[in-house]
Write an enzyme that holds these catalytic residues in place. Structure first.
Site, mmCIF file in Angstrom:
data_model
loop_
_atom_site.group_PDB
_atom_site.id
_atom_site.type_symbol
_atom_site.label_atom_id
_atom_site.label_comp_id
_atom_site.label_asym_id
_atom_site.label_seq_id
_atom_site.Cartn_x
_atom_site.Cartn_y
_atom_site.Cartn_z
ATOM 1 N N ASP A 68 0.850 -1.195 0.000
ATOM 2 C CA ASP A 68 0.000 0.000 0.000
ATOM 3 C C ASP A 68 0.887 1.246 0.000
ATOM 4 O O ASP A 68 1.828 1.346 0.798
ATOM 5 C CB ASP A 68 -0.917 0.015 1.223
ATOM 6 C CG ASP A 68 -2.105 -0.922 1.062
ATOM 7 O OD1 ASP A 68 -2.152 -1.647 0.051
ATOM 8 O OD2 ASP A 68 -2.983 -0.933 1.959
ATOM 9 N N HIS A 119 -5.969 2.373 -4.982
ATOM 10 C CA HIS A 119 -6.253 2.550 -3.550
ATOM 11 C C HIS A 119 -7.092 3.806 -3.330
ATOM 12 O O HIS A 119 -7.169 4.300 -2.210
ATOM 13 C CB HIS A 119 -4.937 2.625 -2.770
ATOM 14 C CG HIS A 119 -5.042 2.237 -1.330
ATOM 15 N ND1 HIS A 119 -5.933 1.297 -0.865
ATOM 16 C CD2 HIS A 119 -4.346 2.657 -0.226
ATOM 17 C CE1 HIS A 119 -5.792 1.155 0.444
ATOM 18 N NE2 HIS A 119 -4.848 1.973 0.857
ATOM 19 N N HIS A 123 -8.234 8.261 -0.571
ATOM 20 C CA HIS A 123 -8.200 7.323 0.562
ATOM 21 C C HIS A 123 -9.406 7.493 1.476
ATOM 22 O O HIS A 123 -9.300 7.457 2.702
ATOM 23 C CB HIS A 123 -6.903 7.492 1.358
ATOM 24 C CG HIS A 123 -6.515 6.267 2.141
ATOM 25 N ND1 HIS A 123 -6.803 6.120 3.476
ATOM 26 C CD2 HIS A 123 -5.863 5.142 1.776
ATOM 27 C CE1 HIS A 123 -6.332 4.965 3.918
ATOM 28 N NE2 HIS A 123 -5.758 4.342 2.898
ATOM 29 N N HIS A 217 3.278 -1.985 3.958
ATOM 30 C CA HIS A 217 3.230 -0.554 3.644
ATOM 31 C C HIS A 217 4.637 -0.069 3.295
ATOM 32 O O HIS A 217 5.603 -0.411 3.981
ATOM 33 C CB HIS A 217 2.680 0.243 4.826
ATOM 34 C CG HIS A 217 1.215 0.042 5.051
ATOM 35 N ND1 HIS A 217 0.718 -1.028 5.766
ATOM 36 C CD2 HIS A 217 0.130 0.770 4.650
ATOM 37 C CE1 HIS A 217 -0.613 -0.949 5.789
ATOM 38 N NE2 HIS A 217 -0.990 0.130 5.124
#
Length: 249
Positions: A68, A119, A123, A217
């Protein structure tokens, strides 16, 4: 008379409110060890798999790296270097901010043959916004990506925070998107924390299982430092790193 009429209405709205809340999924999955494959519970499982989603792949020794990317913290180029050296393909889920602020790194991901996932542009929590706003979040990122690279963004979507409701999950499916969650994750999203002592390695290796979809991440220094050792040890245990497009092929 007004009280008699309003009371059933209040009961209906109260029950509707409870039911609406029950339809929201804040995704999470239990930690497992010794090769056991995790299960998120019937509600999460059904919402995901019935709407063209995955949190776990087939029960084979294939495993999948997913990253991510909300913002750049100086470690992604080293992560990409390790993936090149170890010949591993991953998927990177980017936001609009990441696309615009780290365009050169996204281009490097593309050139290295990695998949770029959606994504969302800003967000936003998909369980708290309308279907129209959710699609706008997704399509805005698609448009910006196409404008920069003259190519189509993949149809893999990772809902921010892993949160969604059944309505928006169906909307994703009906619009041709694949929702990709995870079966292995840990606390690695604090940009200023470096735990050291093989923190990421010790959170991944004992929990490896067939078909694992691993969430990392890119802001984590621990992930950057431990990635090569994770890949090497996973292979020593007989696992093979594969690209997420193989999950649906």
């Amino acid at each position: 008379m007004k009280k008699i009429i309003l009371l059933p209405l209040f009961i209906f709205l109260f029950l509707f409110s409870i039911n609406a809340k029950a339809l929201t999924i804040n995704y999470g999955i239990a930690k497992t060890k010794d090769g056991n494959r995790p299960y998120p519970g019937d509600n999460m499982h059904n919402l995901i798999v019935n709407n063209n989603g995955y949190y776990l792949a087939s029960d084979t020794k294939d495993i999948y790296l997913t990253f991510d990317c909300g913002y750049e913290n100086g470690y992604t180029k080293a992560i990409l270097k390790t993936l090149r050296e170890e010949n591993v393909k991953a998927i990177f889920f980017i936001t609009g901010h990441y696309l615009k602020s780290a365009t050169d790194i996204v281009e490097e991901m593309i050139n290295d043959g990695h998949i770029i996932g959606n994504h969302s542009s800003n967000h936003k929590n998909f369980s708290k916004i309308s279907r129209e706003m959710m699609l706008k979040e997704i399509r805005s990122l698609e448009d910006d990506y196409n404008s920069l690279f003259n190519r189509k963004l993949s149809n893999f979507v990772r809902p921010p925070e892993g949160s969604i409701n059944d309505t928006n999950a169906r909307v994703l499916k009906d619009n041709g998107y694949i929702s990709l969650y995870w079966s292995l994750a840990y606390v690695d999203w604090y940009k200023d924390k470096y735990y050291s002592n093989h923190y990421s390695y010790n959170n991944v290796i004992p929990r490896l299982h067939n078909g694992a979809i691993i969430l990392m991440h890119i802001v984590s220094k621990d992930n950057m430092m431990d990635l090569k050792d994770i890949i090497i040890e996973a292979r020593n245990q007989g696992y093979h790193f594969n690209s997420v497009d193989k999950i649906v092929s």
